[in-house]
Design a protein around this motif. Structure first.
Motif, PDB file in Angstrom:
ATOM      1  N   LEU A   1       0.833  -1.139  -0.020  1.00 50.59           N
ATOM      2  CA  LEU A   1      -0.021   0.007   0.060  1.00 50.59           C
ATOM      3  C   LEU A   1       0.895   1.252   0.227  1.00 50.59           C
ATOM      4  CD1 LEU A   1      -2.814  -1.052   2.619  1.00 50.59           C
ATOM      5  CD2 LEU A   1      -2.734  -1.346   0.024  1.00 50.59           C
TER       6      LEU A   1
ATOM      7  N   VAL B   1      -9.459   0.048   2.608  1.00 50.93           N
ATOM      8  CA  VAL B   1      -8.785  -1.252   1.725  1.00 50.93           C
ATOM      9  C   VAL B   1      -9.507  -2.415   2.002  1.00 50.93           C
ATOM     10  CG1 VAL B   1      -6.884  -2.273   0.792  1.00 50.93           C
ATOM     11  CG2 VAL B   1      -6.623   0.203   1.354  1.00 50.93           C
TER      12      VAL B   1
ATOM     13  N   LYS C   1      -1.566   5.228  -8.889  1.00 53.36           N
ATOM     14  CA  LYS C   1      -0.995   4.645  -7.168  1.00 53.36           C
ATOM     15  C   LYS C   1      -1.607   3.463  -6.619  1.00 53.36           C
ATOM     16  CE  LYS C   1       1.727   8.255  -6.432  1.00 53.36           C
ATOM     17  NZ  LYS C   1       2.990   8.361  -7.229  1.00 53.36           N
ATOM     18  N   GLU C   2      -2.866   3.233  -7.366  1.00 52.60           N
ATOM     19  CA  GLU C   2      -3.635   2.168  -6.903  1.00 52.60           C
ATOM     20  C   GLU C   2      -2.956   0.726  -7.257  1.00 52.60           C
ATOM     21  OE1 GLU C   2      -4.835   4.861  -8.154  1.00 52.60           O
ATOM     22  OE2 GLU C   2      -6.308   5.526  -6.460  1.00 52.60           O
TER      23      GLU C   2
ATOM     24  N   LYS D   1       0.462   4.338  -2.468  1.00 45.91           N
ATOM     25  CA  LYS D   1      -0.798   5.033  -2.404  1.00 45.91           C
ATOM     26  C   LYS D   1      -0.932   5.791  -0.923  1.00 45.91           C
ATOM     27  CE  LYS D   1      -5.502   6.067  -3.184  1.00 45.91           C
ATOM     28  NZ  LYS D   1      -5.840   7.101  -4.091  1.00 45.91           N
ATOM     29  N   TYR D   2      -0.501   5.112  -0.063  1.00 43.28           N
ATOM     30  CA  TYR D   2      -0.577   5.382   1.240  1.00 43.28           C
ATOM     31  C   TYR D   2       0.588   5.812   2.283  1.00 43.28           C
ATOM     32  CZ  TYR D   2      -5.470   4.547   0.417  1.00 43.28           C
ATOM     33  OH  TYR D   2      -6.814   4.518   0.046  1.00 43.28           O
TER      34      TYR D   2
ATOM     35  N   TRP E   1      -3.850  -4.649  -6.777  1.00 47.60           N
ATOM     36  CA  TRP E   1      -4.834  -3.476  -7.212  1.00 47.60           C
ATOM     37  C   TRP E   1      -5.767  -3.050  -6.282  1.00 47.60           C
ATOM     38  CZ3 TRP E   1      -5.216   0.499 -10.312  1.00 47.60           C
ATOM     39  CH2 TRP E   1      -6.516   1.178 -10.821  1.00 47.60           C
ATOM     40  N   ILE E   2      -5.930  -1.827  -5.869  1.00 48.91           N
ATOM     41  CA  ILE E   2      -6.644  -1.561  -4.855  1.00 48.91           C
ATOM     42  C   ILE E   2      -7.667  -0.719  -5.401  1.00 48.91           C
ATOM     43  CG2 ILE E   2      -5.056  -1.964  -2.864  1.00 48.91           C
ATOM     44  CD1 ILE E   2      -4.778   1.104  -2.535  1.00 48.91           C
ATOM     45  N   GLY E   3      -7.703  -0.267  -6.642  1.00 50.95           N
ATOM     46  CA  GLY E   3      -8.808   0.559  -7.118  1.00 50.95           C
ATOM     47  C   GLY E   3     -10.221  -0.132  -7.453  1.00 50.95           C
ATOM     48  N   ASP E   4     -10.826   0.271  -8.364  1.00 51.72           N
ATOM     49  CA  ASP E   4     -12.277  -0.259  -8.815  1.00 51.72           C
ATOM     50  C   ASP E   4     -11.945  -1.737  -8.806  1.00 51.72           C
ATOM     51  OD1 ASP E   4     -14.443  -0.923 -10.214  1.00 51.72           O
ATOM     52  OD2 ASP E   4     -14.494   0.888 -11.481  1.00 51.72           O
TER      53      ASP E   4
ATOM     54  N   VAL F   1      -9.128  -6.777  -2.670  1.00 48.83           N
ATOM     55  CA  VAL F   1      -8.153  -6.143  -3.596  1.00 48.83           C
ATOM     56  C   VAL F   1      -7.974  -7.225  -4.647  1.00 48.83           C
ATOM     57  CG1 VAL F   1      -6.914  -4.954  -1.792  1.00 48.83           C
ATOM     58  CG2 VAL F   1      -6.259  -7.156  -2.203  1.00 48.83           C
TER      59      VAL F   1
END
Ligand SMILES: Cc1cc2nc3c(=O)[nH]c(=O)nc-3n(C[C@H](O)[C@H](O)[C@H](O)COP(=O)(O)OP(=O)(O)OC[C@H]3O[C@@H](n4cnc5c(N)ncnc54)[C@H](O)[C@@H]3O)c2cc1C
Length: 299
Positions: free
Chosen positions: A148, A206, A237-238, A151-152, A270-273, A209
């Motif tokens: 992560l 999150v 970034k995801e 992104k974070y 991948w932590i996006g859509d 994933v």
């Protein structure tokens, strides 16, 4: 070692004190790196802050070395010592999540697997190590790289406060508004500024994933590495991934005749859509022939 050291530890502390006469001493003195072969006078399985204060004060009074062990994964074996006291957090590892404030407080012995398990129940996470058996303590105090991070930020960027026993045995809170200099030092200074009894982290939304691992033939390493370098430089970034080299494990998704062979590996997330997960991974499946892959929706 002074004769009265062990009796003092046993009298003043509540947690178990493991010494060379105990049957499990040989196990208790081990750290992750088996090349490290040290023999502490005592390993103290601390049961709380009081025990940490007691162990620090006794080490001072007797003038013996003190080592601190979170998850025990330090490659140099800093979680143990010869002839001194080891503060072992193995029995002090609870994690409490506050979903309203999106914060989690974890005791000094928590490991990432337990931490992730606790926060996932609320659909949240923070940046932690790739190996669930690693302690939260060592990585957070020295940085903390994880899936992560793009992104974070690093684990230490998500640290909001810490409860710390310093060398004189007093207990302090370190945060952006209390003992700011100590807080600054804890976020990257390693295990040198005190014994951290608990860590408070910022959490992020999150939940499920699209993540996994892809194995390539070692001969395709250059192609994969060049693609990886270019792709991550501009990827959202995801998406996050690590490239490495591994012996092919005996996993069901990898052909048995190739088990044990050195391979190039990409592991990522991948932590996006969620609907975009497969498409986001596809370039890594296309860049070179895949020996085996396990990329899927997971917690
Ligand atoms: C298999 C493996 C995978 C790894 N993967 C990653 C990764 O994905 N990301 C990453 O960033 N790093 C990774 N590392 C490196 C690892 O994070 C560091 O070695 C880290 O210091 C280990 O922390 P630990 O708590 O498990 O180890 P320990 O050996 O217990 O502690 C490490 C250091 O922190 C100190 N310490 C431990 N607990 C405390 C405490 N409560 N208060 C104060 N000091 C304390 C110790 O004294 C020691 O100096 C990996 C290491 C290994 C062996």
């Amino acid at each position: 070692m002074p004769d009265s050291l062990i009796p003092q530890l046993m009298t003043r502390l509540q947690g178990r004190v493991i010494t060379p006469v105990d049957r499990d001493y040989q196990i208790a003195r081990l750290v992750y790196n088996n090349l490290v072969d040290k023999r502490p006078a005592a390993t103290v399985r601390v049961s709380g802050v009081d025990d940490v204060v007691g162990a620090v004060r006794i080490a001072q009074e007797f003038g013996v070395d003190l080592a601190i062990r979170g998850g025990g994964h330090s490659a140099s074996g800093f979680g143990t010592c010869d002839g001194g006291i080891v503060i072992d957090f193995a029995d002090y590892d609870r994690v409490r999540v506050n979903p309203v404030t999106a914060r989690a407080r974890a005791e000094g012995g928590a490991r990432w697997a337990g931490f992730n398990h606790a926060t996932h129940a609320f659909g949240m996470a923070t940046t932690g190590g790739l190996d669930g058996a690693e302690g939260i303590a060592g990585p957070t105090l020295s940085g903390g790289i994880g899936y992560l991070a793009r992104k974070y930020g690093l684990s230490c960027d998500n640290l909001l406060s810490a409860e710390v026993v310093i060398a004189d045995g007093t207990v302090h809170t370190a945060s952006a508004i209390e003992n700011e200099d100590l807080f600054w030092a804890l976020r990257g200074g390693g295990g040198n500024f005190g014994v951290v009894t608990s860590f408070e982290y910022r959490l992020h939304p999150v939940d499920m994933v699209h993540a996994g691992v892809i194995f390539y033939s070692i001969d395709d390493s250059r192609t994969v590495a060049e693609f990886y370098r270019e792709h991550l430089a501009s990827a959202p970034k995801e998406f996050s991934a690590f490239l490495g080299f591994h012996l092919c494990p005996a996993a069901s998704y990898l052909p048995s005749e190739r088990h044990g062979e050195p391979m190039c590996v990409v592991a990522g997330i991948w932590i996006g859509d969620p609907a975009e997960g497969e498409a986001r991974w596809q370039p890594y499946l296309d860049v070179a022939p895949v020996v085996g892959a396990m990329v899927q929706r997971m917690p």
